[in-house]
Design a protein around this motif. Structure first.
Motif, PDB file in Angstrom:
ATOM      1  N   ALA A  10       0.835  -1.206   0.000  1.00 25.74           N
ATOM      2  CA  ALA A  10       0.000   0.000   0.000  1.00 25.74           C
ATOM      3  C   ALA A  10       0.869   1.254   0.000  1.00 25.74           C
ATOM      4  CB  ALA A  10      -0.931  -0.013   1.201  1.00 25.74           C
ATOM      5  N   GLN A  11       1.918   1.246   0.807  1.00 22.75           N
ATOM      6  CA  GLN A  11       2.815   2.401   0.865  1.00 22.75           C
ATOM      7  C   GLN A  11       3.547   2.602  -0.459  1.00 22.75           C
ATOM      8  OE1 GLN A  11       5.066   1.282   4.361  1.00 22.75           O
ATOM      9  NE2 GLN A  11       3.816   2.586   5.712  1.00 22.75           N
ATOM     10  N   SER A  12       3.849   1.518  -1.145  1.00 28.16           N
ATOM     11  CA  SER A  12       4.511   1.653  -2.451  1.00 28.16           C
ATOM     12  C   SER A  12       3.588   2.305  -3.475  1.00 28.16           C
ATOM     13  CB  SER A  12       4.983   0.289  -2.952  1.00 28.16           C
ATOM     14  OG  SER A  12       3.896  -0.521  -3.380  1.00 28.16           O
ATOM     15  N   LEU A  13       2.291   1.998  -3.394  1.00 24.51           N
ATOM     16  CA  LEU A  13       1.331   2.652  -4.287  1.00 24.51           C
ATOM     17  C   LEU A  13       1.237   4.139  -3.980  1.00 24.51           C
ATOM     18  CD1 LEU A  13      -1.592   0.040  -4.464  1.00 24.51           C
ATOM     19  CD2 LEU A  13       0.155   0.497  -6.183  1.00 24.51           C
ATOM     20  N   ASP A  14       1.238   4.482  -2.709  1.00 25.57           N
ATOM     21  CA  ASP A  14       1.208   5.904  -2.340  1.00 25.57           C
ATOM     22  C   ASP A  14       2.450   6.633  -2.831  1.00 25.57           C
ATOM     23  OD1 ASP A  14      -1.291   6.070  -1.037  1.00 25.57           O
ATOM     24  OD2 ASP A  14      -0.450   5.218   0.802  1.00 25.57           O
ATOM     25  N   ALA A  15       3.596   5.971  -2.787  1.00 25.28           N
ATOM     26  CA  ALA A  15       4.840   6.595  -3.224  1.00 25.28           C
ATOM     27  C   ALA A  15       4.815   6.894  -4.718  1.00 25.28           C
ATOM     28  CB  ALA A  15       6.020   5.689  -2.891  1.00 25.28           C
ATOM     29  N   GLN A  16       4.015   6.113  -5.467  1.00 22.80           N
ATOM     30  CA  GLN A  16       3.916   6.317  -6.917  1.00 22.80           C
ATOM     31  C   GLN A  16       2.766   7.253  -7.305  1.00 22.80           C
ATOM     32  OE1 GLN A  16       3.755   2.398  -8.911  1.00 22.80           O
ATOM     33  NE2 GLN A  16       4.635   1.549  -7.036  1.00 22.80           N
ATOM     34  N   ASP A  17       1.983   7.663  -6.327  1.00 22.46           N
ATOM     35  CA  ASP A  17       0.759   8.429  -6.585  1.00 22.46           C
ATOM     36  C   ASP A  17       1.080   9.907  -6.776  1.00 22.46           C
ATOM     37  OD1 ASP A  17      -1.775   9.546  -6.648  1.00 22.46           O
ATOM     38  OD2 ASP A  17      -2.111   9.322  -4.488  1.00 22.46           O
ATOM     39  N   SER A  18       0.804  10.423  -7.966  1.00 20.75           N
ATOM     40  CA  SER A  18       1.094  11.835  -8.261  1.00 20.75           C
ATOM     41  C   SER A  18       0.178  12.783  -7.500  1.00 20.75           C
ATOM     42  CB  SER A  18       0.964  12.086  -9.767  1.00 20.75           C
ATOM     43  OG  SER A  18      -0.373  11.861 -10.207  1.00 20.75           O
ATOM     44  N   LEU A  19      -0.935  12.275  -6.972  1.00 24.06           N
ATOM     45  CA  LEU A  19      -1.870  13.138  -6.244  1.00 24.06           C
ATOM     46  C   LEU A  19      -1.674  13.067  -4.734  1.00 24.06           C
ATOM     47  CD1 LEU A  19      -5.261  12.588  -8.145  1.00 24.06           C
ATOM     48  CD2 LEU A  19      -3.384  14.135  -8.662  1.00 24.06           C
ATOM     49  N   SER A  20      -0.719  12.288  -4.279  1.00 25.78           N
ATOM     50  CA  SER A  20      -0.567  12.094  -2.834  1.00 25.78           C
ATOM     51  C   SER A  20      -0.304  13.400  -2.091  1.00 25.78           C
ATOM     52  CB  SER A  20       0.553  11.095  -2.552  1.00 25.78           C
ATOM     53  OG  SER A  20       1.797  11.577  -3.046  1.00 25.78           O
ATOM     54  N   LYS A  21       0.308  14.367  -2.755  1.00 23.89           N
ATOM     55  CA  LYS A  21       0.611  15.647  -2.089  1.00 23.89           C
ATOM     56  C   LYS A  21      -0.652  16.402  -1.696  1.00 23.89           C
ATOM     57  CE  LYS A  21       1.102  18.111  -6.501  1.00 23.89           C
ATOM     58  NZ  LYS A  21       2.025  18.874  -7.386  1.00 23.89           N
ATOM     59  N   TYR A  22      -1.758  16.148  -2.370  1.00 20.67           N
ATOM     60  CA  TYR A  22      -2.990  16.874  -2.069  1.00 20.67           C
ATOM     61  C   TYR A  22      -3.627  16.409  -0.765  1.00 20.67           C
ATOM     62  CZ  TYR A  22      -2.867  19.383  -6.441  1.00 20.67           C
ATOM     63  OH  TYR A  22      -2.489  20.239  -7.452  1.00 20.67           O
ATOM     64  N   ARG A  23      -3.241  15.238  -0.284  1.00 19.73           N
ATOM     65  CA  ARG A  23      -3.771  14.763   0.998  1.00 19.73           C
ATOM     66  C   ARG A  23      -3.480  15.769   2.108  1.00 19.73           C
ATOM     67  NH1 ARG A  23      -5.221   9.855   3.527  1.00 19.73           N
ATOM     68  NH2 ARG A  23      -4.410   9.577   5.638  1.00 19.73           N
ATOM     69  N   SER A  24      -2.307  16.374   2.062  1.00 18.92           N
ATOM     70  CA  SER A  24      -1.922  17.338   3.105  1.00 18.92           C
ATOM     71  C   SER A  24      -2.662  18.657   2.979  1.00 18.92           C
ATOM     72  CB  SER A  24      -0.413  17.585   3.055  1.00 18.92           C
ATOM     73  OG  SER A  24      -0.045  18.203   1.822  1.00 18.92           O
TER      74      SER A  24
END
Length: 425
Positions: A10-24
């Protein structure tokens, strides 16, 4: 992709997610000192952090400029709504002139039906889905009664086949053809609120027009969630709320779409108001209504700018991200959640039935799960352990993994909490 039910995957998918920065960019409620796993963006989206600055700007302009804020604010209130036209148009697939913001969702659907539900002779029936959201059911009932018809005669509901959870597309098209020249209006929710089923808006609109009916859509669960091409699909009208997938705050303003083919049609009935009058002549206080060309001509009152400010904050975030990127992540994270559910189902003495269509083209950011053998106590366990989800009778939980702020790690942890909740109960 072959999924794995592990934290590392799951963490590896988040690391590849271009939208993960928007979570913050979002504020999460806390339970037991931790951010919740938030699955109810299909009811109320989380608050973007940038929202406060947009609201404060209006408050400061009101304090410092008072009435002059209409013209001299940094974003003048006089034309504040016009800032939505281009970004909202991209979200719903419309020309800027075809979209506007005003009122709330059901109010706007009522106002649009003034123009587009015009029963005459034997053409008076409205086709809708059975078990639509109650507000739509009440609205349609009151509209046909207003025109002097009996709801059980004028309203034609598309039923699910016995033993099935979703409406078959071919049944919708067949019913439209069957009602034929008695059909005045097709009005369906683009995404069913209960099951998460996505309807084929293009094909249904084409079928409705083929028998001479107008076609409108309630896009409460669709706008900001699925790919929409309202202009190209030739939809007559649509409306949506802004507080679900577009995170504008509870009960906030609604968006409207009116196809440009109707903009110059002065034979259309509409309930008129000052703010829909010719913008260049509005302050001349003329006695006769001259509507603004475009969807803005359906506005009635001047707009609540304090309500629009949070919506503008979110719409501008959508413009940064783009619907293509949102949909790409939505498909992947929903598929991963589906995988997690099936994996947990194998490990516990329970049976989950996902009643949302398995076909990715017929679903969006929602999985509705029928918890056979489980009851409200499981839902309560999830809530107490930081999973904010939605319960629907008899025993369905709705899970909306919104791509802007949900993570793949959330999906993994949810599975572990769900498993523990079943075992402990």
């Amino acid at each position: 992709m072959t999924f794995q039910n592990t934290l590392e995957f799951a963490q590896s998918l988040d690391a590849q997610d271009s939208l993960s920065k928007y979570r913050s960019e979002f504020i999460f409620p806390q339970v037991n000192g931790k951010n919740v796993i938030y699955f109810t963006g299909n009811s109320l989206g989380l608050q973007p952090k940038r929202t406060k600055a947009y609201v404060d700007e209006v408050m400061n302009d009101w304090a410092n400029l008072a009435v002059e804020g209409h013209f001299y604010a940094n974003k003048p209130w006089w034309d504040y709504h016009e800032r939505f036209a281009e970004p909202l148009g991209k979200i719903v697939g419309a020309k800027p002139s075809e979209v506007t913001v005003m009122n709330t969702l059901t109010v706007n659907l009522h106002l649009l039906m003034v123009s587009f539900y015009r029963p005459q002779g034997k053409r008076y029936k409205i086709l809708c889905e059975a078990k639509a959201f109650p507000s739509d059911q009440y609205m349609i009932q009151s509209q046909v009664k207003h025109h002097g018809y009996a709801p059980n005669d004028a309203i034609v509901e598309i039923q699910r086949r016995e033993g099935e959870h979703n409406v078959r597309h071919e049944d919708i098209l067949a019913k439209i053809a069957e009602v034929g020249d008695e059909l005045a209006l097709v009005l369906i929710g683009g995404v069913n609120y209960y099951t998460g089923q996505v309807f084929d808006i293009e094909a249904i609109t084409k079928a409705g027009h083929a028998v001479g009916a107008k076609v409108g859509w309630d896009l409460a669960h669709a706008a900001g969630n699925i790919k929409l091409e309202l202009h190209n699909w030739n939809v007559d009208f649509a409306a949506w709320c802004s507080y679900k997938y577009m995170n504008s705050g509870p009960g906030n303003a609604s968006g409207c779409f009116v196809h440009e083919k109707h903009h110059a049609d002065k034979t259309l009935n509409r309930f008129a108001g000052w703010w829909g009058h010719n913008k260049e002549r509005r302050f001349k206080m003329e006695p006769d209504f001259d509507p603004v060309q475009g969807a803005n001509g359906w506005q009635i009152s001047n707009l609540p700018v304090l309500s629009l400010a949070p919506y503008l904050a979110s719409v501008e975030m959508f413009a940064e991200v783009g619907m293509e990127a949102l949909i790409q992540k939505r498909n992947q994270i929903t598929a991963y959640l589906e995988f997690i559910l099936h994996e947990i189902d194998k490990q516990v003495d329970s049976t989950f039935e996902i009643i949302t269509p398995a076909n990715p083209t017929e679903r969006a950011s929602q999985l509705s799960v029928f918890l056979h053998g489980e009851g409200r106590t499981l839902f309560d366990y999830l809530m107490k352990n930081g999973v904010i989800t939605d319960w629907r009778e008899p025993n369905v939980i709705r899970l909306a993994p919104v791509p802007l702020y949900c993570s793949f790690e959330d999906m993994y942890h949810f599975g572990q909490i769900l498993k523990q909740g079943i075992v402990s109960n």
